[in-house]
Design a protein around this motif. Structure first.
Motif, PDB file in Angstrom:
ATOM      1  N   ARG A 183      73.404  36.670  56.725  1.00 36.82           N
ATOM      2  CA  ARG A 183      74.875  36.732  56.744  1.00 36.82           C
ATOM      3  C   ARG A 183      75.351  38.150  56.442  1.00 36.82           C
ATOM      4  O   ARG A 183      76.339  38.630  56.995  1.00 36.82           O
ATOM      5  N   GLY A 184      74.603  38.922  55.520  1.00 38.78           N
ATOM      6  CA  GLY A 184      75.006  40.299  55.225  1.00 38.78           C
ATOM      7  C   GLY A 184      74.874  41.192  56.441  1.00 38.78           C
ATOM      8  O   GLY A 184      75.732  42.033  56.720  1.00 38.78           O
ATOM      9  N   THR A 185      73.777  41.057  57.171  1.00 40.56           N
ATOM     10  CA  THR A 185      73.588  41.860  58.393  1.00 40.56           C
ATOM     11  C   THR A 185      74.708  41.557  59.399  1.00 40.56           C
ATOM     12  O   THR A 185      75.287  42.462  60.014  1.00 40.56           O
ATOM     13  N   GLU A 186      75.006  40.302  59.555  1.00 39.18           N
ATOM     14  CA  GLU A 186      76.061  39.925  60.509  1.00 39.18           C
ATOM     15  C   GLU A 186      77.418  40.466  60.064  1.00 39.18           C
ATOM     16  O   GLU A 186      78.228  40.941  60.879  1.00 39.18           O
ATOM     17  N   LEU A 187      77.682  40.464  58.717  1.00 40.57           N
ATOM     18  CA  LEU A 187      78.956  40.972  58.212  1.00 40.57           C
ATOM     19  C   LEU A 187      79.075  42.471  58.443  1.00 40.57           C
ATOM     20  O   LEU A 187      80.132  42.975  58.821  1.00 40.57           O
ATOM     21  N   VAL A 207      82.322  46.647  64.170  1.00 39.36           N
ATOM     22  CA  VAL A 207      83.103  46.325  65.374  1.00 39.36           C
ATOM     23  C   VAL A 207      84.583  46.354  65.068  1.00 39.36           C
ATOM     24  O   VAL A 207      85.401  46.886  65.840  1.00 39.36           O
ATOM     25  N   LEU A 208      85.001  45.816  63.909  1.00 36.56           N
ATOM     26  CA  LEU A 208      86.408  45.786  63.539  1.00 36.56           C
ATOM     27  C   LEU A 208      86.950  47.191  63.327  1.00 36.56           C
ATOM     28  O   LEU A 208      88.073  47.520  63.746  1.00 36.56           O
ATOM     29  N   THR A 209      86.149  48.077  62.679  1.00 39.62           N
ATOM     30  CA  THR A 209      86.620  49.441  62.425  1.00 39.62           C
ATOM     31  C   THR A 209      86.817  50.188  63.734  1.00 39.62           C
ATOM     32  O   THR A 209      87.844  50.859  63.943  1.00 39.62           O
ATOM     33  N   ARG A 210      85.834  50.080  64.616  1.00 33.32           N
ATOM     34  CA  ARG A 210      85.970  50.796  65.889  1.00 33.32           C
ATOM     35  C   ARG A 210      87.151  50.264  66.691  1.00 33.32           C
ATOM     36  O   ARG A 210      87.922  51.025  67.281  1.00 33.32           O
TER      37      ARG A 210
END
Length: 465
Positions: A364-368, A374-377
Protein backbone atom coordinates in the motif's frame (compact mmCIF):
# COMPACT_ATOMS: atom_id res chain seq x y z
CA UNK A 1 -100.16 29.85 -57.49
CA UNK A 2 -100.91 28.33 -54.07
CA UNK A 3 -100.30 24.80 -55.39
CA UNK A 4 -96.91 25.85 -56.78
CA UNK A 5 -95.67 27.07 -53.37
CA UNK A 6 -97.37 24.39 -51.22
CA UNK A 7 -94.90 22.34 -49.06
CA UNK A 8 -95.93 18.68 -49.60
CA UNK A 9 -94.36 15.23 -49.08
CA UNK A 10 -94.45 12.89 -52.05
CA UNK A 11 -94.03 9.10 -51.75
CA UNK A 12 -93.22 6.59 -54.38
CA UNK A 13 -95.53 3.59 -54.55
CA UNK A 14 -92.83 1.37 -53.01
CA UNK A 15 -92.15 3.82 -50.20
CA UNK A 16 -95.82 4.13 -49.34
CA UNK A 17 -96.34 0.34 -49.43
CA UNK A 18 -93.34 -0.23 -47.18
CA UNK A 19 -94.48 2.45 -44.72
CA UNK A 20 -97.98 0.93 -44.54
CA UNK A 21 -96.52 -2.55 -44.01
CA UNK A 22 -94.37 -1.29 -41.12
CA UNK A 23 -97.40 0.39 -39.53
CA UNK A 24 -99.50 -2.77 -39.78
CA UNK A 25 -96.79 -5.06 -38.42
CA UNK A 26 -96.06 -2.69 -35.56
CA UNK A 27 -99.72 -2.16 -34.63
CA UNK A 28 -100.75 -5.84 -34.91
CA UNK A 29 -97.68 -7.94 -34.01
CA UNK A 30 -99.67 -11.15 -33.29
CA UNK A 31 -103.42 -11.75 -33.59
CA UNK A 32 -105.92 -14.62 -33.52
CA UNK A 33 -108.54 -14.60 -36.27
CA UNK A 34 -111.49 -16.99 -36.61
CA UNK A 35 -113.16 -17.72 -39.93
CA UNK A 36 -113.86 -20.11 -42.78
CA UNK A 37 -111.14 -21.28 -45.20
CA UNK A 38 -111.74 -20.81 -48.91
CA UNK A 39 -109.67 -20.70 -52.11
CA UNK A 40 -106.95 -22.93 -50.59
CA UNK A 41 -103.89 -23.26 -52.88
CA UNK A 42 -100.82 -25.48 -52.28
CA UNK A 43 -98.17 -24.80 -54.98
CA UNK A 44 -95.05 -26.91 -55.49
CA UNK A 45 -93.14 -24.71 -53.02
CA UNK A 46 -95.19 -26.27 -50.21
CA UNK A 47 -96.57 -22.93 -48.96
CA UNK A 48 -100.30 -22.56 -48.25
CA UNK A 49 -102.33 -19.65 -49.64
CA UNK A 50 -106.00 -19.28 -48.71
CA UNK A 51 -108.74 -16.79 -47.85
CA UNK A 52 -110.24 -16.50 -44.37
CA UNK A 53 -113.78 -15.15 -44.44
CA UNK A 54 -116.98 -14.65 -42.53
CA UNK A 55 -120.37 -13.36 -43.65
CA UNK A 56 -119.18 -9.72 -43.87
CA UNK A 57 -115.49 -9.68 -44.87
CA UNK A 58 -112.49 -11.69 -45.98
CA UNK A 59 -108.70 -11.51 -45.70
CA UNK A 60 -105.95 -13.17 -47.71
CA UNK A 61 -103.67 -15.51 -45.72
CA UNK A 62 -100.28 -17.13 -46.34
CA UNK A 63 -98.65 -19.89 -44.31
CA UNK A 64 -95.13 -20.83 -45.32
CA UNK A 65 -93.79 -24.35 -45.44
CA UNK A 66 -91.54 -24.12 -42.36
CA UNK A 67 -94.66 -23.37 -40.29
CA UNK A 68 -97.41 -25.41 -41.97
CA UNK A 69 -95.50 -28.68 -41.58
CA UNK A 70 -96.08 -28.35 -37.81
CA UNK A 71 -99.88 -28.22 -38.20
CA UNK A 72 -101.55 -31.50 -37.16
CA UNK A 73 -104.77 -31.00 -39.18
CA UNK A 74 -104.53 -30.30 -42.92
CA UNK A 75 -106.86 -27.38 -43.80
CA UNK A 76 -109.53 -27.61 -46.46
CA UNK A 77 -112.09 -25.31 -48.03
CA UNK A 78 -115.09 -24.75 -45.79
CA UNK A 79 -113.23 -25.60 -42.56
CA UNK A 80 -113.85 -23.31 -39.57
CA UNK A 81 -110.46 -22.55 -38.01
CA UNK A 82 -108.62 -20.31 -35.58
CA UNK A 83 -105.53 -18.75 -37.19
CA UNK A 84 -102.69 -17.10 -35.28
CA UNK A 85 -100.39 -14.77 -37.18
CA UNK A 86 -99.26 -11.22 -37.90
CA UNK A 87 -100.86 -8.61 -40.13
CA UNK A 88 -98.74 -7.51 -43.09
CA UNK A 89 -98.91 -6.11 -46.62
CA UNK A 90 -97.77 -7.94 -49.74
CA UNK A 91 -96.05 -4.97 -51.40
CA UNK A 92 -95.82 -6.50 -54.88
CA UNK A 93 -99.63 -6.37 -55.25
CA UNK A 94 -100.56 -4.06 -52.41
CA UNK A 95 -102.59 -6.88 -50.79
CA UNK A 96 -103.51 -6.69 -47.13
CA UNK A 97 -102.80 -10.21 -45.71
CA UNK A 98 -102.30 -12.36 -42.62
CA UNK A 99 -99.02 -14.30 -42.30
CA UNK A 100 -100.14 -17.40 -40.34
CA UNK A 101 -97.90 -19.44 -38.05
CA UNK A 102 -100.53 -21.68 -36.42
CA UNK A 103 -103.91 -23.14 -37.40
CA UNK A 104 -106.32 -25.15 -35.30
CA UNK A 105 -109.99 -26.08 -35.62
CA UNK A 106 -112.28 -23.51 -34.03
CA UNK A 107 -113.37 -25.84 -31.23
CA UNK A 108 -109.80 -26.19 -29.90
CA UNK A 109 -109.79 -22.71 -28.44
CA UNK A 110 -112.05 -23.58 -25.53
CA UNK A 111 -110.21 -26.84 -24.93
CA UNK A 112 -106.88 -25.05 -24.78
CA UNK A 113 -108.27 -22.54 -22.31
CA UNK A 114 -109.50 -25.40 -20.11
CA UNK A 115 -106.12 -27.11 -20.49
CA UNK A 116 -104.23 -24.03 -19.32
CA UNK A 117 -106.59 -23.44 -16.39
CA UNK A 118 -106.22 -27.04 -15.12
CA UNK A 119 -102.47 -26.95 -15.70
CA UNK A 120 -102.05 -23.83 -13.57
CA UNK A 121 -104.32 -25.20 -10.83
CA UNK A 122 -102.46 -28.51 -10.52
CA UNK A 123 -99.10 -26.75 -10.73
CA UNK A 124 -100.04 -24.50 -7.81
CA UNK A 125 -101.12 -27.60 -5.90
CA UNK A 126 -97.63 -29.08 -6.40
CA UNK A 127 -98.50 -32.09 -8.55
CA UNK A 128 -95.88 -31.07 -11.11
CA UNK A 129 -93.08 -30.56 -8.55
CA UNK A 130 -89.75 -32.13 -9.38
CA UNK A 131 -89.47 -33.48 -5.83
CA UNK A 132 -92.45 -35.77 -6.52
CA UNK A 133 -90.80 -37.44 -9.50
CA UNK A 134 -89.70 -41.02 -8.80
CA UNK A 135 -86.83 -42.70 -10.66
CA UNK A 136 -87.60 -45.64 -12.90
CA UNK A 137 -86.35 -49.05 -11.71
CA UNK A 138 -83.02 -49.91 -13.28
CA UNK A 139 -83.93 -53.57 -13.87
CA UNK A 140 -87.73 -53.90 -13.88
CA UNK A 141 -89.26 -57.39 -13.81
CA UNK A 142 -92.94 -56.52 -14.38
CA UNK A 143 -94.44 -53.70 -16.48
CA UNK A 144 -98.13 -52.76 -16.61
CA UNK A 145 -99.22 -51.22 -19.91
CA UNK A 146 -102.42 -49.13 -19.85
CA UNK A 147 -103.54 -48.60 -23.43
CA UNK A 148 -106.04 -49.67 -26.05
CA UNK A 149 -105.91 -53.39 -26.79
CA UNK A 150 -106.40 -52.75 -30.52
CA UNK A 151 -104.25 -49.67 -31.09
CA UNK A 152 -101.06 -49.47 -33.11
CA UNK A 153 -99.29 -48.04 -30.05
CA UNK A 154 -99.60 -51.40 -28.25
CA UNK A 155 -98.01 -53.26 -31.16
CA UNK A 156 -95.07 -50.86 -31.13
CA UNK A 157 -94.66 -51.27 -27.38
CA UNK A 158 -94.71 -55.08 -27.53
CA UNK A 159 -92.19 -55.03 -30.38
CA UNK A 160 -89.77 -52.93 -28.34
CA UNK A 161 -90.12 -55.16 -25.25
CA UNK A 162 -89.55 -58.35 -27.28
CA UNK A 163 -86.46 -56.86 -28.88
CA UNK A 164 -84.87 -55.29 -25.81
CA UNK A 165 -86.06 -57.44 -22.88
CA UNK A 166 -87.68 -60.75 -23.93
CA UNK A 167 -87.77 -62.00 -20.33
CA UNK A 168 -89.61 -58.92 -19.01
CA UNK A 169 -93.16 -59.66 -17.83
CA UNK A 170 -95.70 -57.35 -19.50
CA UNK A 171 -99.31 -57.08 -18.30
CA UNK A 172 -101.87 -55.24 -20.41
CA UNK A 173 -104.63 -53.38 -18.58
CA UNK A 174 -106.88 -52.56 -21.52
CA UNK A 175 -108.66 -49.23 -21.51
CA UNK A 176 -110.41 -46.91 -23.90
CA UNK A 177 -108.13 -43.99 -24.69
CA UNK A 178 -110.78 -41.61 -26.06
CA UNK A 179 -114.50 -41.18 -25.82
CA UNK A 180 -116.98 -41.26 -22.94
CA UNK A 181 -115.73 -44.52 -21.40
CA UNK A 182 -112.06 -43.51 -21.40
CA UNK A 183 -112.05 -41.50 -18.15
CA UNK A 184 -113.58 -44.25 -15.98
CA UNK A 185 -111.52 -47.06 -17.53
CA UNK A 186 -108.24 -45.17 -17.20
CA UNK A 187 -108.93 -44.35 -13.55
CA UNK A 188 -109.91 -47.98 -12.83
CA UNK A 189 -106.74 -49.33 -14.45
CA UNK A 190 -104.50 -46.92 -12.49
CA UNK A 191 -106.27 -47.76 -9.25
CA UNK A 192 -105.76 -51.50 -9.89
CA UNK A 193 -101.98 -50.96 -9.72
CA UNK A 194 -102.21 -49.80 -6.11
CA UNK A 195 -104.44 -52.75 -5.14
CA UNK A 196 -102.81 -55.49 -7.20
CA UNK A 197 -104.42 -58.90 -6.52
CA UNK A 198 -102.05 -61.39 -4.92
CA UNK A 199 -103.26 -64.19 -7.18
CA UNK A 200 -101.82 -62.33 -10.17
CA UNK A 201 -98.30 -62.57 -8.82
CA UNK A 202 -95.90 -59.75 -7.96
CA UNK A 203 -97.20 -56.24 -8.61
CA UNK A 204 -95.78 -54.23 -11.51
CA UNK A 205 -92.58 -52.23 -10.95
CA UNK A 206 -93.59 -49.47 -13.37
CA UNK A 207 -96.60 -48.35 -15.45
CA UNK A 208 -96.57 -47.31 -19.10
CA UNK A 209 -99.57 -45.08 -19.94
CA UNK A 210 -99.73 -44.91 -23.73
CA UNK A 211 -101.73 -44.09 -26.84
CA UNK A 212 -100.98 -42.91 -30.38
CA UNK A 213 -101.21 -39.40 -31.76
CA UNK A 214 -104.33 -37.42 -32.59
CA UNK A 215 -106.05 -34.08 -32.29
CA UNK A 216 -106.52 -32.29 -29.01
CA UNK A 217 -110.05 -33.71 -28.83
CA UNK A 218 -108.69 -37.24 -29.33
CA UNK A 219 -106.18 -36.81 -26.50
CA UNK A 220 -108.56 -34.99 -24.16
CA UNK A 221 -109.06 -37.98 -21.84
CA UNK A 222 -105.45 -37.52 -20.71
CA UNK A 223 -106.17 -33.85 -19.89
CA UNK A 224 -108.93 -34.66 -17.39
CA UNK A 225 -108.33 -33.77 -13.76
CA UNK A 226 -109.50 -37.17 -12.42
CA UNK A 227 -107.04 -39.04 -14.67
CA UNK A 228 -104.20 -36.69 -13.71
CA UNK A 229 -104.90 -37.28 -10.01
CA UNK A 230 -105.00 -41.06 -10.56
CA UNK A 231 -101.56 -40.85 -12.19
CA UNK A 232 -100.25 -38.82 -9.24
CA UNK A 233 -101.69 -41.34 -6.75
CA UNK A 234 -100.25 -44.42 -8.50
CA UNK A 235 -98.15 -46.60 -6.18
CA UNK A 236 -95.32 -47.13 -8.70
CA UNK A 237 -93.56 -44.80 -11.18
CA UNK A 238 -95.60 -43.86 -14.26
CA UNK A 239 -94.24 -43.16 -17.75
CA UNK A 240 -96.59 -41.01 -19.83
CA UNK A 241 -96.24 -41.79 -23.55
CA UNK A 242 -99.30 -40.11 -25.05
CA UNK A 243 -99.41 -38.97 -28.68
CA UNK A 244 -96.49 -37.79 -30.75
CA UNK A 245 -93.52 -35.67 -29.73
CA UNK A 246 -95.40 -32.37 -30.25
CA UNK A 247 -98.45 -33.51 -28.21
CA UNK A 248 -98.47 -32.36 -24.59
CA UNK A 249 -101.06 -33.52 -22.05
CA UNK A 250 -101.71 -32.88 -18.37
CA UNK A 251 -100.66 -36.48 -17.64
CA UNK A 252 -97.22 -35.67 -19.09
CA UNK A 253 -96.71 -33.07 -16.35
CA UNK A 254 -98.01 -35.28 -13.52
CA UNK A 255 -96.21 -38.49 -14.53
CA UNK A 256 -92.77 -39.33 -13.19
CA UNK A 257 -91.28 -39.48 -16.71
CA UNK A 258 -92.61 -38.21 -20.05
CA UNK A 259 -91.78 -40.05 -23.29
CA UNK A 260 -92.30 -38.44 -26.73
CA UNK A 261 -93.88 -41.60 -28.20
CA UNK A 262 -95.12 -44.98 -26.94
CA UNK A 263 -92.09 -46.73 -28.46
CA UNK A 264 -89.75 -44.30 -26.72
CA UNK A 265 -91.58 -44.95 -23.44
CA UNK A 266 -91.00 -48.69 -23.81
CA UNK A 267 -87.31 -48.08 -24.50
CA UNK A 268 -87.03 -45.94 -21.36
CA UNK A 269 -88.44 -48.76 -19.24
CA UNK A 270 -86.88 -51.88 -20.76
CA UNK A 271 -83.14 -52.39 -20.40
CA UNK A 272 -81.57 -53.59 -23.63
CA UNK A 273 -80.69 -57.25 -23.02
CA UNK A 274 -78.30 -57.24 -25.96
CA UNK A 275 -76.29 -54.48 -24.33
CA UNK A 276 -76.18 -56.50 -21.10
CA UNK A 277 -75.03 -59.56 -23.05
CA UNK A 278 -72.27 -57.56 -24.68
CA UNK A 279 -71.29 -56.09 -21.31
CA UNK A 280 -71.31 -59.58 -19.73
CA UNK A 281 -69.09 -60.95 -22.51
CA UNK A 282 -66.75 -58.02 -21.99
CA UNK A 283 -66.65 -58.60 -18.21
CA UNK A 284 -66.01 -62.31 -18.76
CA UNK A 285 -63.12 -61.59 -21.10
CA UNK A 286 -61.74 -59.00 -18.74
CA UNK A 287 -61.99 -61.39 -15.79
CA UNK A 288 -60.26 -64.18 -17.72
CA UNK A 289 -57.52 -61.82 -18.85
CA UNK A 290 -57.05 -60.53 -15.32
CA UNK A 291 -56.87 -64.06 -13.90
CA UNK A 292 -54.32 -65.16 -16.53
CA UNK A 293 -52.24 -62.07 -15.81
CA UNK A 294 -52.34 -62.79 -12.08
CA UNK A 295 -51.17 -66.37 -12.69
CA UNK A 296 -48.31 -65.18 -14.92
CA UNK A 297 -47.25 -62.55 -12.41
CA UNK A 298 -47.35 -65.09 -9.55
CA UNK A 299 -45.28 -67.59 -11.50
CA UNK A 300 -42.71 -64.93 -12.37
CA UNK A 301 -42.47 -63.79 -8.74
CA UNK A 302 -42.10 -67.39 -7.56
CA UNK A 303 -39.31 -68.04 -10.07
CA UNK A 304 -37.52 -64.88 -9.01
CA UNK A 305 -37.74 -65.82 -5.34
CA UNK A 306 -36.51 -69.31 -6.07
CA UNK A 307 -33.45 -67.87 -7.79
CA UNK A 308 -32.75 -65.60 -4.87
CA UNK A 309 -33.02 -68.48 -2.33
CA UNK A 310 -29.39 -69.74 -1.79
CA UNK A 311 -27.32 -71.76 0.79
CA UNK A 312 -26.87 -69.79 4.08
CA UNK A 313 -23.11 -70.51 4.08
CA UNK A 314 -22.84 -68.75 0.71
CA UNK A 315 -24.76 -65.83 2.13
CA UNK A 316 -22.29 -65.65 5.07
CA UNK A 317 -19.32 -65.82 2.72
CA UNK A 318 -20.75 -63.03 0.60
CA UNK A 319 -21.43 -60.95 3.71
CA UNK A 320 -17.85 -61.49 4.95
CA UNK A 321 -16.52 -60.43 1.56
CA UNK A 322 -18.71 -57.34 1.70
CA UNK A 323 -17.30 -56.51 5.17
CA UNK A 324 -13.73 -56.79 3.84
CA UNK A 325 -14.61 -54.58 0.88
CA UNK A 326 -16.18 -52.03 3.22
CA UNK A 327 -13.04 -52.03 5.46
CA UNK A 328 -10.80 -51.41 2.48
CA UNK A 329 -13.10 -48.63 1.27
CA UNK A 330 -13.01 -46.98 4.72
CA UNK A 331 -9.21 -47.11 4.83
CA UNK A 332 -8.94 -45.63 1.35
CA UNK A 333 -11.38 -42.95 2.28
CA UNK A 334 -9.50 -42.04 5.47
CA UNK A 335 -6.17 -41.75 3.62
CA UNK A 336 -7.77 -39.64 0.89
CA UNK A 337 -9.34 -37.36 3.49
CA UNK A 338 -5.97 -36.96 5.29
CA UNK A 339 -4.26 -35.99 2.03
CA UNK A 340 -6.96 -33.46 1.27
CA UNK A 341 -6.65 -31.91 4.73
CA UNK A 342 -2.86 -31.60 4.41
CA UNK A 343 -3.19 -29.97 0.97
CA UNK A 344 -5.77 -27.54 2.32
CA UNK A 345 -3.42 -26.63 5.26
CA UNK A 346 -0.61 -25.79 2.79
CA UNK A 347 -2.96 -23.61 0.74
CA UNK A 348 -4.10 -21.77 3.86
CA UNK A 349 -0.48 -21.07 4.88
CA UNK A 350 0.24 -19.59 1.44
CA UNK A 351 -2.87 -17.44 1.58
CA UNK A 352 -1.95 -16.27 5.12
CA UNK A 353 1.49 -15.18 3.91
CA UNK A 354 -0.06 -13.15 1.11
CA UNK A 355 -2.42 -11.32 3.48
CA UNK A 356 0.20 -10.61 6.28
CA UNK A 357 -0.14 -6.94 7.53
CA UNK A 358 3.52 -6.08 6.91
CA UNK A 359 3.34 -7.22 3.31
CA UNK A 360 0.06 -5.42 2.77
CA UNK A 361 1.40 -2.16 4.31
CA UNK A 362 4.53 -2.22 2.13
CA UNK A 363 2.42 -2.81 -0.97
CA UNK A 364 0.00 0.00 0.00
CA UNK A 365 2.97 2.39 0.72
CA UNK A 366 4.46 1.82 -2.74
CA UNK A 367 1.08 2.41 -4.34
CA UNK A 368 0.57 5.60 -2.26
CA UNK A 369 3.92 7.01 -3.35
CA UNK A 370 3.12 6.32 -6.98
CA UNK A 371 -0.29 8.00 -6.68
CA UNK A 372 1.25 11.04 -4.90
CA UNK A 373 3.69 11.51 -7.76
CA UNK A 374 0.92 11.27 -10.31
CA UNK A 375 -1.15 13.80 -8.33
CA UNK A 376 1.76 16.26 -8.02
CA UNK A 377 2.57 16.15 -11.71
CA UNK A 378 -1.07 16.53 -12.67
CA UNK A 379 -1.55 19.48 -10.29
CA UNK A 380 1.49 21.31 -11.72
CA UNK A 381 0.30 20.82 -15.27
CA UNK A 382 -3.21 22.09 -14.44
CA UNK A 383 -1.81 25.07 -12.43
CA UNK A 384 0.51 26.13 -15.27
CA UNK A 385 -2.34 25.91 -17.78
CA UNK A 386 -4.59 27.99 -15.52
CA UNK A 387 -1.92 30.71 -15.14
CA UNK A 388 -1.51 30.86 -18.92
CA UNK A 389 -5.29 31.20 -19.44
CA UNK A 390 -5.49 33.92 -16.76
CA UNK A 391 -2.67 35.94 -18.40
CA UNK A 392 -4.39 35.73 -21.80
CA UNK A 393 -7.72 36.84 -20.36
CA UNK A 394 -6.01 39.75 -18.55
CA UNK A 395 -4.41 40.98 -21.77
CA UNK A 396 -7.73 40.73 -23.62
CA UNK A 397 -9.54 42.59 -20.85
CA UNK A 398 -6.86 45.31 -20.75
CA UNK A 399 -7.14 45.79 -24.51
CA UNK A 400 -10.86 46.55 -24.34
CA UNK A 401 -10.85 48.41 -20.98
CA UNK A 402 -12.06 52.11 -21.06
CA UNK A 403 -9.35 52.95 -18.56
CA UNK A 404 -6.71 52.03 -21.11
CA UNK A 405 -8.43 54.38 -23.57
CA UNK A 406 -8.43 57.21 -20.98
CA UNK A 407 -4.71 56.65 -20.36
CA UNK A 408 -4.08 57.49 -24.02
CA UNK A 409 -5.60 61.00 -23.51
CA UNK A 410 -9.24 60.41 -24.29
CA UNK A 411 -12.15 61.41 -22.01
CA UNK A 412 -15.65 59.94 -21.44
CA UNK A 413 -18.35 62.63 -21.34
CA UNK A 414 -21.42 61.73 -19.27
CA UNK A 415 -24.55 63.33 -17.91
CA UNK A 416 -24.50 63.09 -14.10
CA UNK A 417 -27.36 60.86 -12.83
CA UNK A 418 -26.18 59.91 -9.35
CA UNK A 419 -24.17 56.87 -10.40
CA UNK A 420 -20.40 56.69 -10.60
CA UNK A 421 -20.11 57.13 -14.35
CA UNK A 422 -23.45 58.73 -15.19
CA UNK A 423 -25.13 58.43 -18.57
CA UNK A 424 -22.52 58.42 -21.39
CA UNK A 425 -23.02 61.16 -24.07
CA UNK A 426 -22.59 59.66 -27.52
CA UNK A 427 -24.89 62.03 -29.50
CA UNK A 428 -25.07 65.84 -29.48
CA UNK A 429 -28.82 65.60 -29.22
CA UNK A 430 -28.48 64.45 -25.63
CA UNK A 431 -27.30 67.94 -24.39
CA UNK A 432 -28.13 71.62 -24.84
CA UNK A 433 -26.34 74.87 -24.11
CA UNK A 434 -25.98 75.42 -20.42
CA UNK A 435 -26.12 71.71 -19.44
CA UNK A 436 -23.54 70.54 -16.92
CA UNK A 437 -21.62 67.44 -17.96
CA UNK A 438 -18.80 65.37 -16.45
CA UNK A 439 -15.64 64.48 -18.37
CA UNK A 440 -13.93 61.34 -17.05
CA UNK A 441 -10.13 61.24 -17.66
CA UNK A 442 -7.41 58.79 -16.63
CA UNK A 443 -6.79 60.17 -13.13
CA UNK A 444 -10.15 61.83 -12.25
CA UNK A 445 -13.13 63.74 -13.71
CA UNK A 446 -13.93 67.32 -14.72
CA UNK A 447 -17.23 69.21 -14.51
CA UNK A 448 -17.99 71.38 -17.54
CA UNK A 449 -20.81 73.57 -18.88
CA UNK A 450 -21.98 73.17 -22.50
CA UNK A 451 -21.57 76.53 -24.26
CA UNK A 452 -22.18 75.41 -27.81
CA UNK A 453 -23.62 72.33 -29.63
CA UNK A 454 -22.40 71.71 -33.18
CA UNK A 455 -23.49 68.45 -34.87
CA UNK A 456 -21.44 66.96 -37.71
CA UNK A 457 -23.62 67.00 -40.82
CA UNK A 458 -21.55 64.45 -42.75
CA UNK A 459 -21.69 61.81 -39.98
CA UNK A 460 -25.12 62.45 -38.41
CA UNK A 461 -26.75 59.57 -40.24
CA UNK A 462 -23.99 57.21 -39.17
CA UNK A 463 -24.38 58.22 -35.58
CA UNK A 464 -28.09 57.81 -35.77
CA UNK A 465 -27.57 54.30 -37.08
Amino acid sequence: MLAEHEDRTTYTVSELSTAVRFLLEERFPLVWVEGEISNLRVPSSGHWYFTLKDEHAQIRCAMFRNRNRLVRVKPDDGMQVMVRGRISLYEARGDFQLIADHIEPSGEGALRAAFEALKQSLDREGLFAFERKRPLPEFPTHVAVISSATGAALRDIVSVFRRRAPSLRVTLLPSAVQGKEAEAQLNRALAQISSWPAELGPAPDVVLLARGGGSIEDLWSFNLESVARSVAACAVPVVSAVGHETDITICDFVADVRAPTPSAGAELIAPDSREFERALIGFRRSLASHAARQVRDGHRDLTHLAKRLTDPRRQLQQQAQRVDDAEQAIRRGARRALREQRSRARQLRLRLGRVHPGTALARRGTELGRLFGVLTRGSNVHLHAAIQRLAGLSRALHAISPLDTLARGYAIVAIPDGSRWGTPVNRVAQVQRGDVVTAHIADGRLSATVTDVQPEPSSGADHND
